[in-house]
Write a protein that holds these residues in place. Structure first.
Motif, PDB file in Angstrom:
ATOM      1  N   ASN A  38       0.837  -1.205   0.000  1.00  0.00           N
ATOM      2  CA  ASN A  38       0.000   0.000   0.000  1.00  0.00           C
ATOM      3  C   ASN A  38       0.866   1.246   0.000  1.00  0.00           C
ATOM      4  OD1 ASN A  38      -2.636  -1.061  -0.013  1.00  0.00           O
ATOM      5  ND2 ASN A  38      -2.445  -1.593   2.155  1.00  0.00           N
ATOM      6  N   GLU A  39       2.159   1.056  -0.049  1.00  0.00           N
ATOM      7  CA  GLU A  39       3.099   2.176  -0.001  1.00  0.00           C
ATOM      8  C   GLU A  39       2.875   3.115  -1.186  1.00  0.00           C
ATOM      9  OE1 GLU A  39       7.868   2.517  -0.558  1.00  0.00           O
ATOM     10  OE2 GLU A  39       7.155   0.996   0.858  1.00  0.00           O
ATOM     11  N   GLU A  40       2.813   4.398  -0.888  1.00  0.00           N
ATOM     12  CA  GLU A  40       2.632   5.424  -1.921  1.00  0.00           C
ATOM     13  C   GLU A  40       3.882   5.482  -2.804  1.00  0.00           C
ATOM     14  OE1 GLU A  40       0.376   8.425  -3.758  1.00  0.00           O
ATOM     15  OE2 GLU A  40      -0.207   7.234  -2.025  1.00  0.00           O
ATOM     16  N   GLN A  41       3.669   5.510  -4.108  1.00  0.00           N
ATOM     17  CA  GLN A  41       4.780   5.593  -5.054  1.00  0.00           C
ATOM     18  C   GLN A  41       4.964   7.039  -5.502  1.00  0.00           C
ATOM     19  OE1 GLN A  41       6.819   2.979  -5.722  1.00  0.00           O
ATOM     20  NE2 GLN A  41       5.540   1.917  -4.236  1.00  0.00           N
ATOM     21  N   PRO A  42       6.183   7.421  -5.825  1.00  0.00           N
ATOM     22  CA  PRO A  42       6.416   8.782  -6.322  1.00  0.00           C
ATOM     23  C   PRO A  42       5.688   9.013  -7.650  1.00  0.00           C
ATOM     24  CG  PRO A  42       8.495   7.619  -5.920  1.00  0.00           C
ATOM     25  CD  PRO A  42       7.394   6.625  -5.748  1.00  0.00           C
ATOM     26  N   PRO A  43       5.480  10.279  -8.009  1.00  0.00           N
ATOM     27  CA  PRO A  43       4.862  10.561  -9.311  1.00  0.00           C
ATOM     28  C   PRO A  43       5.677   9.925 -10.438  1.00  0.00           C
ATOM     29  CG  PRO A  43       5.048  12.563  -7.997  1.00  0.00           C
ATOM     30  CD  PRO A  43       5.790  11.491  -7.259  1.00  0.00           C
ATOM     31  N   GLY A  44       4.978   9.384 -11.420  1.00  0.00           N
ATOM     32  CA  GLY A  44       5.651   8.764 -12.559  1.00  0.00           C
ATOM     33  C   GLY A  44       5.982   7.301 -12.366  1.00  0.00           C
ATOM     34  N   VAL A  45       5.616   6.746 -11.193  1.00  0.00           N
ATOM     35  CA  VAL A  45       5.893   5.337 -10.921  1.00  0.00           C
ATOM     36  C   VAL A  45       4.571   4.595 -10.763  1.00  0.00           C
ATOM     37  CG1 VAL A  45       6.952   3.672  -9.350  1.00  0.00           C
ATOM     38  CG2 VAL A  45       8.061   5.879  -9.768  1.00  0.00           C
ATOM     39  N   GLU A  46       4.424   3.529 -11.529  1.00  0.00           N
ATOM     40  CA  GLU A  46       3.206   2.719 -11.496  1.00  0.00           C
ATOM     41  C   GLU A  46       3.602   1.289 -11.141  1.00  0.00           C
ATOM     42  OE1 GLU A  46      -0.122   1.078 -14.710  1.00  0.00           O
ATOM     43  OE2 GLU A  46       1.361   2.558 -15.345  1.00  0.00           O
ATOM     44  N   ILE A  47       2.753   0.642 -10.341  1.00  0.00           N
ATOM     45  CA  ILE A  47       2.967  -0.777 -10.037  1.00  0.00           C
ATOM     46  C   ILE A  47       1.871  -1.564 -10.732  1.00  0.00           C
ATOM     47  CG2 ILE A  47       3.085  -2.572  -8.289  1.00  0.00           C
ATOM     48  CD1 ILE A  47       4.039  -0.520  -6.296  1.00  0.00           C
ATOM     49  N   ILE A  48       2.279  -2.582 -11.463  1.00  0.00           N
ATOM     50  CA  ILE A  48       1.331  -3.505 -12.083  1.00  0.00           C
ATOM     51  C   ILE A  48       1.521  -4.857 -11.408  1.00  0.00           C
ATOM     52  CG2 ILE A  48       0.689  -4.737 -14.184  1.00  0.00           C
ATOM     53  CD1 ILE A  48       1.529  -2.255 -15.757  1.00  0.00           C
ATOM     54  N   TYR A  49       0.428  -5.370 -10.835  1.00  0.00           N
ATOM     55  CA  TYR A  49       0.481  -6.660 -10.167  1.00  0.00           C
ATOM     56  C   TYR A  49       0.009  -7.760 -11.105  1.00  0.00           C
ATOM     57  CZ  TYR A  49       1.213  -4.038  -5.895  1.00  0.00           C
ATOM     58  OH  TYR A  49       1.735  -3.198  -4.944  1.00  0.00           O
ATOM     59  N   VAL A  50       0.700  -8.889 -11.034  1.00  0.00           N
ATOM     60  CA  VAL A  50       0.369 -10.054 -11.847  1.00  0.00           C
ATOM     61  C   VAL A  50       0.249 -11.269 -10.942  1.00  0.00           C
ATOM     62  CG1 VAL A  50       1.487  -9.149 -13.928  1.00  0.00           C
ATOM     63  CG2 VAL A  50       2.808 -10.551 -12.332  1.00  0.00           C
ATOM     64  N   ASP A  51      -0.324 -12.343 -11.479  1.00  0.00           N
ATOM     65  CA  ASP A  51      -0.419 -13.593 -10.725  1.00  0.00           C
ATOM     66  C   ASP A  51       0.966 -14.051 -10.302  1.00  0.00           C
ATOM     67  OD1 ASP A  51      -3.180 -13.756 -10.930  1.00  0.00           O
ATOM     68  OD2 ASP A  51      -3.091 -14.913 -12.794  1.00  0.00           O
ATOM     69  N   THR A  52       1.005 -14.914  -9.317  1.00  0.00           N
ATOM     70  CA  THR A  52       2.287 -15.401  -8.812  1.00  0.00           C
ATOM     71  C   THR A  52       2.872 -16.521  -9.663  1.00  0.00           C
ATOM     72  OG1 THR A  52       1.113 -16.867  -7.307  1.00  0.00           O
ATOM     73  CG2 THR A  52       1.830 -14.750  -6.429  1.00  0.00           C
ATOM     74  N   GLY A  53       2.206 -16.929 -10.712  1.00  0.00           N
ATOM     75  CA  GLY A  53       2.682 -18.012 -11.575  1.00  0.00           C
ATOM     76  C   GLY A  53       4.001 -17.673 -12.251  1.00  0.00           C
ATOM     77  N   ALA A  54       4.704 -18.725 -12.626  1.00  0.00           N
ATOM     78  CA  ALA A  54       5.991 -18.562 -13.299  1.00  0.00           C
ATOM     79  C   ALA A  54       5.831 -17.735 -14.572  1.00  0.00           C
ATOM     80  CB  ALA A  54       6.580 -19.932 -13.622  1.00  0.00           C
ATOM     81  N   ASP A  55       6.700 -16.781 -14.737  1.00  0.00           N
ATOM     82  CA  ASP A  55       6.787 -15.955 -15.947  1.00  0.00           C
ATOM     83  C   ASP A  55       5.625 -14.983 -16.155  1.00  0.00           C
ATOM     84  OD1 ASP A  55       9.204 -17.259 -16.568  1.00  0.00           O
ATOM     85  OD2 ASP A  55       8.132 -18.841 -17.632  1.00  0.00           O
ATOM     86  N   ALA A  56       4.719 -14.835 -15.199  1.00  0.00           N
ATOM     87  CA  ALA A  56       3.588 -13.910 -15.362  1.00  0.00           C
ATOM     88  C   ALA A  56       4.086 -12.474 -15.546  1.00  0.00           C
ATOM     89  CB  ALA A  56       2.635 -14.003 -14.170  1.00  0.00           C
ATOM     90  N   ALA A  57       5.081 -12.073 -14.765  1.00  0.00           N
ATOM     91  CA  ALA A  57       5.624 -10.712 -14.899  1.00  0.00           C
ATOM     92  C   ALA A  57       6.296 -10.546 -16.262  1.00  0.00           C
ATOM     93  CB  ALA A  57       6.614 -10.416 -13.775  1.00  0.00           C
TER      94      ALA A  57
END
Length: 147
Positions: A38-57
């Motif tokens: 839940n940590e706030e990210q600086p402007p210009g930074v985006e987090i994309i979450y993916v499944d925990t499966g192998a190679d999802a990222a």
């Protein structure tokens, strides 16, 4: 141009965010839900979450990345795909993946996997050092300046 980070185990996220923010280049951290924050990210930074499966990222990064984007990863397979797409690919230990070195890196990975499969023990990666951090910082800064 954007910077995509294979962020699950990336030890240089702080350097990437700092230097890319100074250059006003967007940073996308691609990570599994198991690293949710839940940590706030600086402007210009985006987090994309993916499944925990192998190679999802890896798959998500390749879906999003465009030619000449920067990708930071320690995964040789992702690096190979990104090079084929025309991306600039960096390793967190401070070297650039190129069409000249990727085949050797993939071959070494394959031979190590075959050795492990046959029951042999192989060495893991060397620990990440302050020297590696400094080397990456210089490489990343130089890469941004060239662009």
């Amino acid at each position: 141009m954007k910077v995509y980070v294979d962020a699950d185990a990336c030890p240089v996220k702080d350097i990437i965010i700092s230097q890319a923010s100074n250059a006003e280049i967007p940073v996308i951290l691609v990570t599994s839900f198991s690293h949710f924050t839940n940590e706030e990210q600086p402007p210009g930074v985006e987090i994309i979450y993916v499944d925990t499966g192998a190679d999802a990222a890896d798959y998500r990064i390749m879906k999003l990345a465009q030619k000449e984007d920067i990708i930071v990863t320690q995964d040789y397979g992702l690096a190979s795909l990104a090079l084929a797409k025309g991306c600039i690919v960096l390793h967190h230990k401070g070297f650039v993946y190129t069409n000249d070195n990727i085949d050797q890196l993939l071959q070494t990975r394959y031979l190590s996997a075959m050795a492990r499969k046959s029951g042999k023990r192989t060495k893991g990666p060397k620990p990440f050092t302050d020297e590696d951090r400094e080397k990456f910082g210089e490489l990343f800064k130089g890469t941004l300046e060239q662009l």
